[in-house]
Design a protein around this motif. Structure first.
Motif, PDB file in Angstrom:
ATOM      1  N   CYS A  94      17.275  12.248  -3.825  1.00 35.80           N
ATOM      2  CA  CYS A  94      16.214  11.485  -3.170  1.00 35.80           C
ATOM      3  C   CYS A  94      16.731  11.047  -1.807  1.00 35.80           C
ATOM      4  CB  CYS A  94      15.814  10.270  -3.999  1.00 35.80           C
ATOM      5  SG  CYS A  94      14.513   9.269  -3.220  1.00 35.80           S
ATOM      6  N   VAL A  95      16.042  11.467  -0.763  1.00 40.39           N
ATOM      7  CA  VAL A  95      16.404  11.065   0.596  1.00 40.39           C
ATOM      8  C   VAL A  95      15.393  10.023   1.054  1.00 40.39           C
ATOM      9  CG1 VAL A  95      16.830  11.817   2.955  1.00 40.39           C
ATOM     10  CG2 VAL A  95      17.338  13.355   1.051  1.00 40.39           C
ATOM     11  N   LEU A  96      15.882   8.838   1.349  1.00 35.41           N
ATOM     12  CA  LEU A  96      15.041   7.743   1.812  1.00 35.41           C
ATOM     13  C   LEU A  96      15.263   7.525   3.299  1.00 35.41           C
ATOM     14  CD1 LEU A  96      16.418   6.532  -1.210  1.00 35.41           C
ATOM     15  CD2 LEU A  96      14.187   5.447  -0.919  1.00 35.41           C
ATOM     16  N   ALA A  97      14.209   7.134   4.000  1.00 35.16           N
ATOM     17  CA  ALA A  97      14.297   6.870   5.439  1.00 35.16           C
ATOM     18  C   ALA A  97      13.243   5.861   5.832  1.00 35.16           C
ATOM     19  CB  ALA A  97      14.126   8.167   6.225  1.00 35.16           C
ATOM     20  N   ASP A  98      13.406   5.299   7.038  1.00 37.62           N
ATOM     21  CA  ASP A  98      12.479   4.290   7.547  1.00 37.62           C
ATOM     22  C   ASP A  98      11.736   4.822   8.772  1.00 37.62           C
ATOM     23  OD1 ASP A  98      13.498   2.619   5.641  1.00 37.62           O
ATOM     24  OD2 ASP A  98      14.547   1.293   7.035  1.00 37.62           O
TER      25      ASP A  98
ATOM     26  N   ARG B 156       0.880  -1.172   0.000  1.00 36.14           N
ATOM     27  CA  ARG B 156       0.000   0.000   0.000  1.00 36.14           C
ATOM     28  C   ARG B 156       0.918   1.222   0.000  1.00 36.14           C
ATOM     29  NH1 ARG B 156      -5.083   0.321   2.090  1.00 36.14           N
ATOM     30  NH2 ARG B 156      -4.454   2.027   3.463  1.00 36.14           N
ATOM     31  N   VAL B 157       0.721   2.103  -0.980  1.00 39.38           N
ATOM     32  CA  VAL B 157       1.637   3.223  -1.186  1.00 39.38           C
ATOM     33  C   VAL B 157       0.841   4.518  -1.291  1.00 39.38           C
ATOM     34  CG1 VAL B 157       3.554   4.084  -2.576  1.00 39.38           C
ATOM     35  CG2 VAL B 157       3.090   1.637  -2.516  1.00 39.38           C
TER      36      VAL B 157
ATOM     37  N   ASP C  69       3.109   8.526  11.208  1.00 39.75           N
ATOM     38  CA  ASP C  69       2.008   7.834  11.875  1.00 39.75           C
ATOM     39  C   ASP C  69       1.219   6.958  10.900  1.00 39.75           C
ATOM     40  OD1 ASP C  69       2.634   8.991  14.303  1.00 39.75           O
ATOM     41  OD2 ASP C  69       1.135  10.590  14.120  1.00 39.75           O
ATOM     42  N   LEU C  70       1.241   7.326   9.614  1.00 38.08           N
ATOM     43  CA  LEU C  70       0.491   6.570   8.606  1.00 38.08           C
ATOM     44  C   LEU C  70       1.266   5.375   8.071  1.00 38.08           C
ATOM     45  CD1 LEU C  70      -1.052   9.473   6.462  1.00 38.08           C
ATOM     46  CD2 LEU C  70      -2.138   8.160   8.286  1.00 38.08           C
ATOM     47  N   LEU C  71       2.552   5.289   8.394  1.00 33.95           N
ATOM     48  CA  LEU C  71       3.394   4.187   7.925  1.00 33.95           C
ATOM     49  C   LEU C  71       3.397   3.033   8.924  1.00 33.95           C
ATOM     50  CD1 LEU C  71       6.650   5.853   6.554  1.00 33.95           C
ATOM     51  CD2 LEU C  71       5.094   4.398   5.243  1.00 33.95           C
ATOM     52  N   ARG C  72       3.451   1.818   8.409  1.00 31.14           N
ATOM     53  CA  ARG C  72       3.647   0.663   9.298  1.00 31.14           C
ATOM     54  C   ARG C  72       5.069   0.727   9.880  1.00 31.14           C
ATOM     55  NH1 ARG C  72       7.260  -2.577   7.055  1.00 31.14           N
ATOM     56  NH2 ARG C  72       7.396  -2.813   4.795  1.00 31.14           N
ATOM     57  N   PRO C  73       5.339   0.052  10.980  1.00 30.55           N
ATOM     58  CA  PRO C  73       6.715  -0.023  11.480  1.00 30.55           C
ATOM     59  C   PRO C  73       7.646  -0.562  10.394  1.00 30.55           C
ATOM     60  CG  PRO C  73       5.190  -0.879  13.101  1.00 30.55           C
ATOM     61  CD  PRO C  73       4.385  -0.655  11.860  1.00 30.55           C
TER      62      PRO C  73
ATOM     63  N   PHE D 214       0.398   2.374   5.588  1.00 31.88           N
ATOM     64  CA  PHE D 214       1.092   2.273   4.299  1.00 31.88           C
ATOM     65  C   PHE D 214       2.439   1.579   4.480  1.00 31.88           C
ATOM     66  CE2 PHE D 214      -1.710   5.930   3.501  1.00 31.88           C
ATOM     67  CZ  PHE D 214      -2.307   5.492   2.325  1.00 31.88           C
ATOM     68  N   ASP D 215       2.880   0.954   3.382  1.00 30.28           N
ATOM     69  CA  ASP D 215       4.223   0.382   3.338  1.00 30.28           C
ATOM     70  C   ASP D 215       5.253   1.402   2.880  1.00 30.28           C
ATOM     71  OD1 ASP D 215       3.690  -2.611   3.812  1.00 30.28           O
ATOM     72  OD2 ASP D 215       2.233  -2.076   2.264  1.00 30.28           O
ATOM     73  N   ALA D 216       4.816   2.380   2.065  1.00 33.10           N
ATOM     74  CA  ALA D 216       5.748   3.367   1.513  1.00 33.10           C
ATOM     75  C   ALA D 216       5.006   4.654   1.190  1.00 33.10           C
ATOM     76  CB  ALA D 216       6.422   2.820   0.246  1.00 33.10           C
TER      77      ALA D 216
END
Length: 201
Positions: A191-195, A44-45, A135-139, A111-113
């Protein structure tokens, strides 16, 4: 006309949308950003500020058993993106809404991403908005923020500064495990990616 790129509307907004949809560098930037998010078939994106829907189409092509959501505050962009993604919208795999990042609808499950391409500069209180997105993202969910500076005289150094600023905002919002990628356009794209940190055991 310049203001239209921030909030496309009316006839001029539709012109801006066509420019964004057909400019080769815009298509390349969006497809590259999607490739970095490592979207899986059942994901889910969410995309914030999807414009004419180029990245939405790429996301839908990867999340073939999942769902792709998008919000954009421009009615003109929502119409263009729905046309571009008409088959996936009819199949209820793509869900597009006219909304702003500070007034997000209820999306149900996490969401996953999450993706945002060249839109964070228009957000009010970006750290607070990023906290809400976390808050909308899964762990362990992923976020990608993309910036291609459009100021006059922008250089590789301008892009590097933009990447540091994005990483700092993400850190303030509680994200971790940062990664920065650069696409060699003119000017370069960051592009800055984070978890989203996993919940404590």
């Amino acid at each position: 006309m310049v203001r239209q790129f921030g909030h496309p509307r009316g006839v001029a907004g539709r012109v801006v949308g066509q420019v964004l949809a057909h400019r080769r560098s815009n298509r390349q930037r969006n497809r590259w950003a999607v490739s970095l998010l490592d979207v899986r078939p059942a994901d889910r994106v969410l995309e914030i500020g999807f414009g004419p829907g180029v990245a939405i189409a790429e996301l839908a092509g990867r999340a073939t058993r999942g769902h792709v959501y998008g919000v954009d505050h421009s009615e003109a962009m929502v119409r263009l993106a729905r046309r571009r993604n008409a088959a996936a919208v009819r199949a209820h795999r793509v869900h597009l809404a006219q909304a702003s990042v500070d007034r997000l609808p209820d999306f149900g499950e996490p969401f996953d991403a999450i993706l945002a391409v060249n839109s964070l500069g228009f957000w009010p209180d970006p750290v607070e908005r990023l906290r809400r997105l976390r808050d909308l993202l899964r762990p362990a969910g992923r976020i990608a923020l993309v910036s291609q500076p459009r100021c006059p005289g922008a250089t590789r150094d301008t892009t590097a500064r933009a990447a540091r600023e994005l990483q700092d905002l993400l850190a303030q919002a509680g994200f971790t495990r940062f990664r920065v990628e650069t696409l060699d356009l003119e000017p370069p794209v960051a592009c800055v990616l984070a978890d989203n940190p996993a919940a404590p055991e």
